[in-house]
Design a protein around this motif. Sequence first.
Motif, PDB file in Angstrom:
ATOM      1  N   UNK A 112     -21.173  10.216   2.129  1.00  0.00           N
ATOM      2  CA  UNK A 112     -20.769  10.954   3.329  1.00  0.00           C
ATOM      3  C   UNK A 112     -21.643  12.171   3.628  1.00  0.00           C
ATOM      4  N   UNK A 113     -22.258  12.776   2.617  1.00  0.00           N
ATOM      5  CA  UNK A 113     -23.132  13.928   2.855  1.00  0.00           C
ATOM      6  C   UNK A 113     -24.382  13.483   3.603  1.00  0.00           C
ATOM      7  N   UNK A 114     -24.952  12.377   3.181  1.00  0.00           N
ATOM      8  CA  UNK A 114     -26.131  11.843   3.865  1.00  0.00           C
ATOM      9  C   UNK A 114     -25.788  11.440   5.298  1.00  0.00           C
ATOM     10  N   UNK A 115     -24.607  10.875   5.498  1.00  0.00           N
ATOM     11  CA  UNK A 115     -24.154  10.516   6.838  1.00  0.00           C
ATOM     12  C   UNK A 115     -24.025  11.761   7.714  1.00  0.00           C
ATOM     13  N   UNK A 140     -14.000  16.405   5.751  1.00  0.00           N
ATOM     14  CA  UNK A 140     -13.650  16.396   4.336  1.00  0.00           C
ATOM     15  C   UNK A 140     -13.895  17.809   3.813  1.00  0.00           C
ATOM     16  N   UNK A 141     -13.444  18.083   2.615  1.00  0.00           N
ATOM     17  CA  UNK A 141     -13.672  19.422   2.060  1.00  0.00           C
ATOM     18  C   UNK A 141     -15.154  19.706   1.899  1.00  0.00           C
ATOM     19  N   UNK A 142     -15.910  18.708   1.463  1.00  0.00           N
ATOM     20  CA  UNK A 142     -17.344  18.897   1.260  1.00  0.00           C
ATOM     21  C   UNK A 142     -18.057  19.113   2.594  1.00  0.00           C
ATOM     22  N   UNK A 165     -19.915  25.272   6.878  1.00  0.00           N
ATOM     23  CA  UNK A 165     -19.750  26.728   6.813  1.00  0.00           C
ATOM     24  C   UNK A 165     -21.023  27.401   6.325  1.00  0.00           C
ATOM     25  N   UNK A 166     -21.700  26.785   5.355  1.00  0.00           N
ATOM     26  CA  UNK A 166     -22.970  27.345   4.869  1.00  0.00           C
ATOM     27  C   UNK A 166     -24.012  27.293   5.987  1.00  0.00           C
ATOM     28  N   UNK A 167     -24.078  26.176   6.718  1.00  0.00           N
ATOM     29  CA  UNK A 167     -25.035  26.061   7.828  1.00  0.00           C
ATOM     30  C   UNK A 167     -24.741  27.087   8.916  1.00  0.00           C
ATOM     31  N   UNK A 222     -18.149  26.868  -5.834  1.00  0.00           N
ATOM     32  CA  UNK A 222     -18.112  26.363  -4.473  1.00  0.00           C
ATOM     33  C   UNK A 222     -19.494  26.026  -3.956  1.00  0.00           C
ATOM     34  N   UNK A 223     -19.542  25.538  -2.728  1.00  0.00           N
ATOM     35  CA  UNK A 223     -20.811  25.187  -2.081  1.00  0.00           C
ATOM     36  C   UNK A 223     -21.390  26.444  -1.454  1.00  0.00           C
ATOM     37  N   UNK A 224     -22.674  26.701  -1.729  1.00  0.00           N
ATOM     38  CA  UNK A 224     -23.317  27.916  -1.222  1.00  0.00           C
ATOM     39  C   UNK A 224     -24.807  27.693  -1.059  1.00  0.00           C
TER      40      UNK A 224
END
Length: 133
Positions: free
Chosen positions: A6-9, A30-32, A38-40, A112-114
């Motif tokens: 899903x990230x690549x999609x 999704x959460x990811x 949010x980072x973008x 988390x994602x950053x």
Amino acid sequence: MANHDPISDMLTRIRNASEKRHETTRIPASRMSRSIAKVLQKEGFIAQISEEGEGFKTQLVLELKYSGKHRHPTIRSMQRVSKPGLRIYKNTRGLPKILGGLGVAIISTSKGVMSDRDARKQGVGGEVLCYVY
């Protein structure tokens, strides 16, 4: 049809929409995907994030940014780094600098994602999800 990455999609949908100069693009939520968006947005690649739908049909609506008179996309390139078949992990000292600091590497850490800058400040490493510049 099942989507195995899903990230690549998500990255492909954003890349295609910005190349065609669309105002918005829709991505399955999704959460990811929320945390990557949010980072973008924090790094200035996306103008605004909103959600549509409810339940499992929720979609993120990303408003894309363009610059200049000829509306050049702010996102010039998006590359997936760590894939389901080959995960790429880096420690704090091994985190990449994209275009000498002009681009962003999005990292999935234990906190988390950053972005790569935030990960260096917090002293954590993790899985390198993608490069954006």
